[in-house]
Design an enzyme around this catalytic site. Structure first.
Site, PDB file in Angstrom:
ATOM      1  N   ILE A 268       0.852  -1.169   0.000  1.00 36.54           N
ATOM      2  CA  ILE A 268       0.000   0.000   0.000  1.00 36.54           C
ATOM      3  C   ILE A 268       0.899   1.234   0.000  1.00 36.54           C
ATOM      4  O   ILE A 268       1.759   1.369   0.879  1.00 36.54           O
ATOM      5  CB  ILE A 268      -0.929   0.029   1.232  1.00 36.54           C
ATOM      6  CG1 ILE A 268      -1.631  -1.320   1.418  1.00 36.54           C
ATOM      7  CG2 ILE A 268      -1.925   1.179   1.116  1.00 36.54           C
ATOM      8  CD1 ILE A 268      -2.467  -1.767   0.262  1.00 36.54           C
ATOM      9  N   CYS A 269       0.723   2.105  -0.980  1.00 38.23           N
ATOM     10  CA  CYS A 269       1.454   3.363  -1.040  1.00 38.23           C
ATOM     11  C   CYS A 269       2.965   3.134  -0.953  1.00 38.23           C
ATOM     12  O   CYS A 269       3.523   2.369  -1.736  1.00 38.23           O
ATOM     13  CB  CYS A 269       0.943   4.288   0.072  1.00 38.23           C
ATOM     14  SG  CYS A 269       1.455   6.013  -0.093  1.00 38.23           S
ATOM     15  N   THR A 270       3.636   3.740   0.026  1.00 36.53           N
ATOM     16  CA  THR A 270       5.082   3.633   0.127  1.00 36.53           C
ATOM     17  C   THR A 270       5.545   2.304   0.707  1.00 36.53           C
ATOM     18  O   THR A 270       6.750   2.088   0.866  1.00 36.53           O
ATOM     19  CB  THR A 270       5.652   4.781   0.982  1.00 36.53           C
ATOM     20  OG1 THR A 270       4.983   4.797   2.242  1.00 36.53           O
ATOM     21  CG2 THR A 270       5.456   6.121   0.286  1.00 36.53           C
ATOM     22  N   GLY A 271       4.624   1.405   0.981  1.00 39.70           N
ATOM     23  CA  GLY A 271       5.017   0.030   1.306  1.00 39.70           C
ATOM     24  C   GLY A 271       5.816  -0.589   0.169  1.00 39.70           C
ATOM     25  O   GLY A 271       6.552  -1.567   0.372  1.00 39.70           O
TER      26      GLY A 271
ATOM     27  N   THR B 214       3.671   3.501  -6.809  1.00 39.00           N
ATOM     28  CA  THR B 214       3.600   4.004  -5.444  1.00 39.00           C
ATOM     29  C   THR B 214       3.011   5.414  -5.535  1.00 39.00           C
ATOM     30  O   THR B 214       2.539   5.821  -6.590  1.00 39.00           O
ATOM     31  CB  THR B 214       4.981   4.008  -4.765  1.00 39.00           C
ATOM     32  OG1 THR B 214       4.841   4.346  -3.382  1.00 39.00           O
ATOM     33  CG2 THR B 214       5.932   5.007  -5.427  1.00 39.00           C
TER      34      THR B 214
END
Length: 329
Positions: free
Chosen positions: A107-110, A127
């Protein structure tokens, strides 16, 4: 998956994690359970200790990363890791869980955590638009798409900023249970089953880092100062006293884009800002340097799957005029 029993969704959390990156996807799976799915949601941290989110809320963790074997493994994002290296304990936990998972997702910056664990090598990924270039620089063996809401490459999924985790989770539920149940989940959560357009509709104009090359920065300054100028390849090359071939090579090497597309991108970003400020579509086309409204409309539809008017309705204001006594639906 339908008829296959409990599906374990393991979400990896850590200090500084974005709370919505955890809660958004978890709510999708939880809502699916109320409609007949059977997801078990498990929160894990590298050591099994509880963590503190980016807004200071404590998150209770169910287990250490070494314990559960996930069917789906999600890595939530945080603001810190686009700015600093991902620590070893987090990459090791990620690698361990990914090796036992049926599918993995960020998720996102994961995505920075997946990338640090080597799990994006040779894959397409995305991202948050603000840090897509940083991810690309760290994960040179990966192709980073800065505009996608989410990307699937085999059994690896990555998603854009925060709320895009909901889009990704809906896609995973649809993969498991089909569109009918997933549509009901989306309706219950009052979200789109599938958003039109990509991240470009949300990104701020000209927020990416400027080109490193002084020559390319001169072109940015030139087009921004006078967006209606003649910016054919020959004219741009003449302005910089280089050959058209050399200029094209500079753009491709540094920005992976042609000069014409870069000029279009600047004009497109300016047009979004002008529409946000309340200019009419016709005024915007003229001020942003497009030859006419139709040429601007084609760019908006290609990039966002939205017309300029639809973009303006969606983003110009949160205060919509409504007839007395009516509730917008």
């Amino acid at each position: 998956m339908p008829g296959s029993g409990t599906h374990r969704v393991v979400i990896l959390v850590y200090d500084g994690v974005k709370l919505l990156d955890v809660a958004g996807p978890a709510e999708v799976f939880g809502e699916a359970n109320r409609l007949g799915a059977d997801y078990e949601i498990v929160l894990v941290s590298p050591t099994g200790a509880d963590v503190t989110s980016s807004i200071g809320i404590r998150i209770a963790v169910d287990a250490a990363a070494t314990e559960p074997a996930p069917d789906t493994f999600l890595v939530a994002g945080a603001d810190i890791y686009p700015r600093t290296p991902v620590p070893r304990d987090l990459t090791e936990a990620t690698g361990s869980l990914a090796g036992r998972a049926g599918r993995i997702a960020s998720i996102c910056t994961g995505a920075f955590v997946l990338g640090a664990a080597g799990l994006l090598d040779g894959k397409r990924a995305t991202t948050h638009w603000k840090v897509a270039q940083e991810l690309a620089s760290r994960c040179r063996a990966s192709h980073v798409d800065p505009d996608a809401i989410y990307v699937r490459d085999g059994t690896t999924y990555t998603s854009a900023g925060v709320t895009a985790g909901i889009d990704l989770a809906l896609a995973l539920v649809e993969e498991d249970h089909g569109p009918d149940l997933t549509r009901e989940v989306a309706r219950a959560m009052v979200v789109y089953l599938q958003r039109s357009g990509g991240q470009s509709q949300f990104s701020a104009p000209l927020q990416g880092p400027p080109p490193r090359s002084p020559a390319l920065r001169r072109i940015t300054d030139l087009v921004t100062a006078n967006p209606g100028g003649d910016y054919s390849l020959a004219e741009l090359a003449k302005h910089l006293s280089v050959s058209p071939r050399h200029l094209t090579r500079l753009f491709r090497e540094e920005l992976s884009i042609t000069p014409a597309r870069y000029v279009e991108m600047i004009r497109f970003d300016m047009a979004k800002a002008l529409l946000d400020q309340g200019h009419t579509a016709t005024q915007t086309a003229n001020l942003a340097g497009f030859p006419n409204y139709e040429s601007m409309r084609r760019v908006f539809v290609r990039k966002l799957s939205l017309s300029p008017a639809a973009y303006q309705r969606r983003f110009s204001t949160a205060h919509r005029a409504q007839p007395s006594g009516l509730v917008e639906r």
